[in-house]
Design a protein around this motif. Sequence first.
Motif, PDB file in Angstrom:
ATOM      1  N   LEU A 111       0.913  -1.294   0.018  1.00  0.00           N
ATOM      2  CA  LEU A 111       0.172   0.054   0.118  1.00  0.00           C
ATOM      3  C   LEU A 111       0.838   1.277  -0.027  1.00  0.00           C
ATOM      4  O   LEU A 111       0.311   2.385  -0.445  1.00  0.00           O
ATOM      5  CB  LEU A 111      -0.780  -0.060   1.238  1.00  0.00           C
TER       6      LEU A 111
ATOM      7  N   VAL B 286      -1.572   4.591   5.087  1.00  0.00           N
ATOM      8  CA  VAL B 286      -1.743   2.980   4.916  1.00  0.00           C
ATOM      9  C   VAL B 286      -2.961   2.736   6.098  1.00  0.00           C
ATOM     10  O   VAL B 286      -3.941   1.926   5.904  1.00  0.00           O
ATOM     11  CB  VAL B 286      -0.376   2.434   5.126  1.00  0.00           C
TER      12      VAL B 286
ATOM     13  N   ALA C  68      -7.763  -1.934  -1.530  1.00  0.00           N
ATOM     14  CA  ALA C  68      -7.141  -0.588  -0.828  1.00  0.00           C
ATOM     15  C   ALA C  68      -5.843  -0.206  -1.677  1.00  0.00           C
ATOM     16  O   ALA C  68      -5.838   1.015  -1.737  1.00  0.00           O
ATOM     17  CB  ALA C  68      -6.580  -1.378   0.331  1.00  0.00           C
ATOM     18  N   ARG C  69      -5.086  -1.168  -2.297  1.00  0.00           N
ATOM     19  CA  ARG C  69      -4.349  -0.620  -3.204  1.00  0.00           C
ATOM     20  C   ARG C  69      -4.719   0.490  -4.204  1.00  0.00           C
ATOM     21  O   ARG C  69      -4.227   1.164  -4.595  1.00  0.00           O
ATOM     22  CB  ARG C  69      -3.355  -1.754  -3.803  1.00  0.00           C
TER      23      ARG C  69
ATOM     24  N   ALA D 250      -5.556   3.579  -2.880  1.00  0.00           N
ATOM     25  CA  ALA D 250      -4.450   4.351  -2.409  1.00  0.00           C
ATOM     26  C   ALA D 250      -4.210   5.904  -2.903  1.00  0.00           C
ATOM     27  O   ALA D 250      -3.800   6.724  -2.521  1.00  0.00           O
ATOM     28  CB  ALA D 250      -3.240   3.553  -2.180  1.00  0.00           C
TER      29      ALA D 250
END
Lengths: 329, 368
Positions: free
Chosen positions: B114, B133, B165-166, B169
């Motif tokens: 992340l 993060v 989540a990535r 980001a």
Amino acid sequence: MSASPLIEIRDLRIRFHGDDGRITHAVDRVDLSVANGATLGLVGESGCGKSVTSLAIMGLLPKQTTEISGAIRFDGFDLLQAPDQTLRDLRGNRLAMIFQEPMTSLNPSFTIGDQIIETILRHRGGSRRSARERAIELLRRVHIPSPERRIDEYPHKLSGGMRQRVMIAMALACDPQLLIADEPTTALDVTLQAQILELMRELKAASGAAIILITHDLGVVAEVCDEVAVMYAGEIVERAPVNELFSAPQHPYTVGLLGSIPRLDHRAEQLATIEGMVPNMAQPPAGCRFAARCPFVLEACTRAPPPLMKISPGHVSRCIRAPLELLVS
Amino acid sequence: MALLEVEGLVKHFVARRSPFGRALAHVKAVDGVSFSLEAGKTLALVGESGCGKSTISRLVLRLIEPDAGTVRFNGRDLLSLDAGALRKFRREAQIIFQDPYASLNPRMTVGQILTEPLALHDLVPPAQRRDRVAEILRLVGLEPRLERRYPHEFSGGQRQRIAIARALAVEPKLIICDEPVSALDVSIRSQILNLLRELQDRLGLAYIFVSHDLAVVKHIADRVAVMNLGCIVEEADADALFAQPRHPYSRALLSAIPLPQPHAKRTKVVLQGEIPSALNPPAGCRFHTRCPFVIDRCRTEAPALTADGAGHATACHRVNELPSADTILPATAGFTPALAKLVAAFSRKTEGATLPGVGIQGARPTTT
């Protein structure tokens, strides 16, 4: 259930011994029976023990690392006690199985004809020529176009749907009494899935064989099964006639499953979710195995494993809070 | 102005070459596709294997170059961007893949996975990256302390949360979801679908949702484009399409889906024959080899995708002559009243009890 089912499983328990000495309780206390001409759906998520149960029926689990107890009675035999020779005579003959991956379950270096003919010759004998005729007939029955030509093709020349049809033709080669289909349509596109399901219905009507259909897809179950057994963490948590299971489920896990699938015939803003994780099967919980994820859990649920309780004729649930209607009325 | 406008997109892959490198055969993966997508909305691309839906998702991100056509994002032509500008664009459009076991680097911790996009795009000063993060992990329903774990320690559903989540980001405006729930078990699937909807409401994301599962699409999409062999055959608002599918192929797809409702009364359109190869698609309408309503004209002349006043577009010569599609999906609601109550009770209780997605394999589930 009729007086003498075709196959009857009593108190089946399967344990795997891992290299590191860990023992996994893959299947526990499973009771099942299927009558002639009936279709039983065996439903559950990855790792619930549904495929392991079917492999046990076929005698295909590795002997060195597997510990099996209980009884699987098929037409007078106890399959768990039967010698290898008997099993070899039954498999592919009166017991047949279709696997999920038609890509990997056919041998790539033999033509599809060779593979079907091998089965016929092994169990029925006769001349190679008559076996070949029967193979062509079988391919025609599963709607393979121009079977006289297709029979000499190698598996790689066929599409996924065709290969699955070849697998079905092979399974039907000796008119089995029991057909186990393990996720037979999961690898296929929906229009092909519809064709294969249609075909299975047709064949059942024609031959009167019993079918155990293993799947995670409740839609497929609703379309083709008469009775359903829901498995969770190695146990059967609910067993019911198909209509009842979909209209009045009696185990919270079944309720969660039914609520969590997006449906074409119903709009939900939020889907139900089943929180938490499947328990670690090296140390299964002492009480109900679903207790940690169950919204209706009581203290008593975690103390002792719940028995399968009869709710109505043919409908059993492994939940001490059943009938569940009482919880919401 | 639409967030994304795709016009006449074409991508042919070379399938076979002569010994001198001349192309002998092409797979017509995408053959003249146009659509647009508004900010904050979801467009679903549906169709069977090989229909070109995944190729489109890669073309839209310019992960592969199209042979013809334009892709405009916020009014800018993507194909004219140089490397630097393209990298900036990648901040605004992200992708989530089908297999969360293959799309996360097994040698990186979740924290590293992340942090990388934050560092690459220099979004957050190094000192604050850990906090960011933690914030992103919470956003997708994971605990910040899981940051030090490796992907193999997570279940499939949790991995897909990490992949989401990535993508989040870099604070994108568009996320392409390529079969994001196909590899997941049903109970996990519903968690991820709920999460995607919730994130869309909260962050105003636009999704292109690529899927073969029409029940999932009905749940998540605002607009749906049905594809067959590289072309869109029908495009409409999701409600309109599911209420009255027009193209024979859309009807066949919808009627092929098994409903979790025993003895449902519905018309079945079971297609005969195999899906033709994209290597050598049929002339005329590409569906004519399997279409139950085929006439001679379909074999020679490809129908254009034409929209009616309500924006429901269909590519079929016989669209006005087809029988009613009322019975493809039964009108009766799926749940019995008793079951509806039970499901509601099940959901209420689980929501109250724990937050979604906490806990990890081998560890005790924790309540926060």
